[in-house]
Structure formats: structure tokens, C-alpha cells
Design an enzyme around this catalytic site. Sequence first.
Site, PDB file in Angstrom:
ATOM      1  NE  ARG A 173      -3.941   0.456   1.882  1.00  0.00           N
ATOM      2  CZ  ARG A 173      -5.183   0.567   2.341  1.00  0.00           C
ATOM      3  NH1 ARG A 173      -5.455   1.414   3.321  1.00  0.00           N
ATOM      4  NH2 ARG A 173      -6.167  -0.135   1.821  1.00  0.00           N
ATOM      5  CD  GLN A 192     -13.172  -1.770  -1.250  1.00  0.00           C
ATOM      6  OE1 GLN A 192     -12.366  -1.687  -0.339  1.00  0.00           O
ATOM      7  NE2 GLN A 192     -14.387  -2.266  -1.063  1.00  0.00           N
ATOM      8  CG  ASP A 233     -13.547   6.160  -1.389  1.00  0.00           C
ATOM      9  OD1 ASP A 233     -13.569   6.057  -0.148  1.00  0.00           O
ATOM     10  OD2 ASP A 233     -12.492   6.056  -2.063  1.00  0.00           O
ATOM     11  NE  ARG A 279     -10.803  -5.315   0.130  1.00  0.00           N
ATOM     12  CZ  ARG A 279     -10.026  -4.322   0.559  1.00  0.00           C
ATOM     13  NH1 ARG A 279     -10.544  -3.281   1.159  1.00  0.00           N
ATOM     14  NH2 ARG A 279      -8.716  -4.325   0.331  1.00  0.00           N
TER      15      ARG A 279
HETATM   16  N1   CP Z   1     -11.464  -0.179   2.037  1.00  0.00           N
HETATM   17  C1   CP Z   1     -10.199  -0.241   2.503  1.00  0.00           C
HETATM   18  O1   CP Z   1      -9.264  -0.507   1.781  1.00  0.00           O
HETATM   19  O2   CP Z   1     -10.094   0.031   3.840  1.00  0.00           O
HETATM   20  P1   CP Z   1      -8.743   0.164   4.677  1.00  0.00           P
HETATM   21  O3   CP Z   1      -8.115   1.484   4.304  1.00  0.00           O
HETATM   22  O4   CP Z   1      -9.200   0.134   6.099  1.00  0.00           O
HETATM   23  O5   CP Z   1      -7.834  -0.970   4.335  1.00  0.00           O
HETATM   24  N1  NVA Z   2      -9.924   6.630  -1.659  1.00  0.00           N
HETATM   25  C1  NVA Z   2      -9.583   6.203  -0.315  1.00  0.00           C
HETATM   26  C2  NVA Z   2      -9.831   4.751  -0.168  1.00  0.00           C
HETATM   27  C3  NVA Z   2      -9.578   4.186   1.197  1.00  0.00           C
HETATM   28  C4  NVA Z   2      -9.786   2.720   1.273  1.00  0.00           C
HETATM   29  C5  NVA Z   2      -8.134   6.553  -0.036  1.00  0.00           C
HETATM   30  O1  NVA Z   2      -7.288   6.371  -0.920  1.00  0.00           O
HETATM   31  O2  NVA Z   2      -7.844   7.020   1.067  1.00  0.00           O
END
Ligand code: CP
Ligand code: NVA
Length: 304
Positions: free
Chosen positions: A103, A133, A221, A289
Site C-alpha cells: 500500500r 476493493q 468513497d 475483502r
Molecule cells: N477499504 C479499505 O481498503 O479500507 P482500509 O483502508 O481500512 O484498508
Molecule cells: N480513496 C480512499 C480509499 C480508502 C480505502 C483513499 O485512498 O484514502
Amino acid sequence: MEKDLLSILDLSQEEILHLVDWSLKLKDLGNRGIPHRPLVGKTLGLLFEKPSTRTRVSFQAGMYQLGGEVIFMSPSELQIGRGETVADTARVLSRYLDIVALRTYRHETIEEFATHASIPVINALSDRFHPCQVLADLVTIQETLGNWRGIKVAFVGDGNNVAASWINLAARLNLEVVLATPPGYEPPQDTLETAQREGARVQITHDATQAVEGAQVVYTDVWVSMGQDREREERIRALAPYQVTPQLMEIAGPRAIFMHCLPAHRGEEVVDEVIDGPRSAVWDQAENRLHLQKALMLMLLEQI
Ligand code: CP
Ligand code: NVA
């Protein structure tokens, strides 16, 4: 060569369907309490630059359920935080791990890591995409609506990483995605152009009402994604007309469901009445998920 999942476009339609099928199979096995541990002896690495609740914990729990081990790493604890390159980190971690999920702030970091890694690399969210997701969301749609074929998904709000992954999904599957977003908040042009080139049914509008008409799914979102905090005020001002309210759900029609990848900023992109209402699928989305990522790890490790 090992297979990665950096964006939905790395998958064929057949692979996506295979993942959805297997997610449902694994969910059923889990619900019936039947152990399924084909990944004994395998190790998943999680390298996360940003916070996470769902992605981190579902990958971690999922790998344990499949019999494997997990090592969680944040850059500040690795030499990468002191200047070791992404490429060298990828080369070294590939010697210890069997599969890795990253991430990152910049999507290019995951691309660079994948170029130099010799194990499967999964995008666990970048500034550009969030493929895990939307794959899990497809599982939820299949379960909740009985079918995703031919449906219309109205994505209302910021044209962010999740919206871009929906657009990618429309390039692979027979579904329609309409994104209602303010001017200047559209996803990057190359994402749209690729989808259009592949014949995807994708439309961008500035009108939330028009987007949700006839939609089976109303999706939103957060307005301020991780890494965008400095733009908070300006984003909230621009996106205010795109809040998902009971009135907007009314326009979508009585059978439309509400979806959100979470975390939600209640009172911003969605109000409590919708997210806590009977048409909200958000908790199933979060659960799925787990099942989808188990299927994904099995597929990338050539077990299914
Ligand atoms: N939806 C999602 O990816 O949530 P997190 O940021 O909690 O992993
Ligand atoms: N668009 C949001 C998604 C979180 C799961 C972000 O990138 O913070």
C-alpha cells in the site's frame, strides 16, 4: 514469470470470474467451519506506507486461515526509510517471502517494486488504483443482487483510486459505470482513454441525479483520500453537492443498493440514514475483502 495484480487490467475476464467463484466457495467453506490450509509454509509480506483497517487485517487473517504466515512492515522500520532503494528492497524481500502486498502513496512505487520482485506483487491501494476493493465488491454484488451482468453502477463523488478501478472493471466486464463528479475531480485521462479503447461503457457527468437514475448500485468513497489532507477544505466545498442522501437513493429506485469501500466520513460523502439503512451493503463489502483476497492469494500462488 510470476503474475502480479497492480490494476484490474492485469486480469482477464476469465480470471475475474474465477476469483469471484472461488471467493464464494471459500466463504462457504469458512461458514461451514471446514479448514482449508493449502498455504502452509508460505509467507505473505505486507508493506504499507499508509494506515489500513480492512485491507491489512483481511489479508492477515486470510493468510492465517489458509495456513500461511504474515510479516507486516512499515517503511519507517525498514532500511527503505533510510534510503535503500525500492528495487533493492524488492530483490531482497523476494528471497524471504512467497507473495507481497503493498500500500503506497505513489502507484509508481508499486510498479517499480514489481519490476524488481520475483514473487507475485499485489496492489493493496495506491493513489491510482484499489483493485482488491472492486473485486471484492463484485462478490458482494453477485451475492446481493444475484448477478453483476448488465448492471449500472453510479459512482458519486471523487474520481479517485476506487473510481478508477471501477472504470477498469467496466473495461473487463459487461457492466456500466457512470461517475458523477465535479469538474476537475475526474479520474486521470489515461484511465478513461484505456477504458474507452476497450469498449467500456463508462460515462462521466457532473450531475449526481442523472448518474443514479436506473442504477442498481450507488457507490461512494471519501472526499479526501489518504495523502490529500492539505486539500481538505477545497475538496469538501467542491464535493458537497455529491453527498449520498435518502433523496438521492430514492431517485435510484427502490431496489438500488448502497456501497462504500469504507472508511466512511459520515456526514460528508454519505449520511447515517443511508449507510445504516436497509439497502446498505457496506458490512458485507468489508467481509468479502477477506474471501476475495484469499482467492487472490491462491490464484497468484497457482493453487487454484
Ligand atoms: N477499504 C479499505 O481498503 O479500507 P482500509 O483502508 O481500512 O484498508
Ligand atoms: N480513496 C480512499 C480509499 C480508502 C480505502 C483513499 O485512498 O484514502
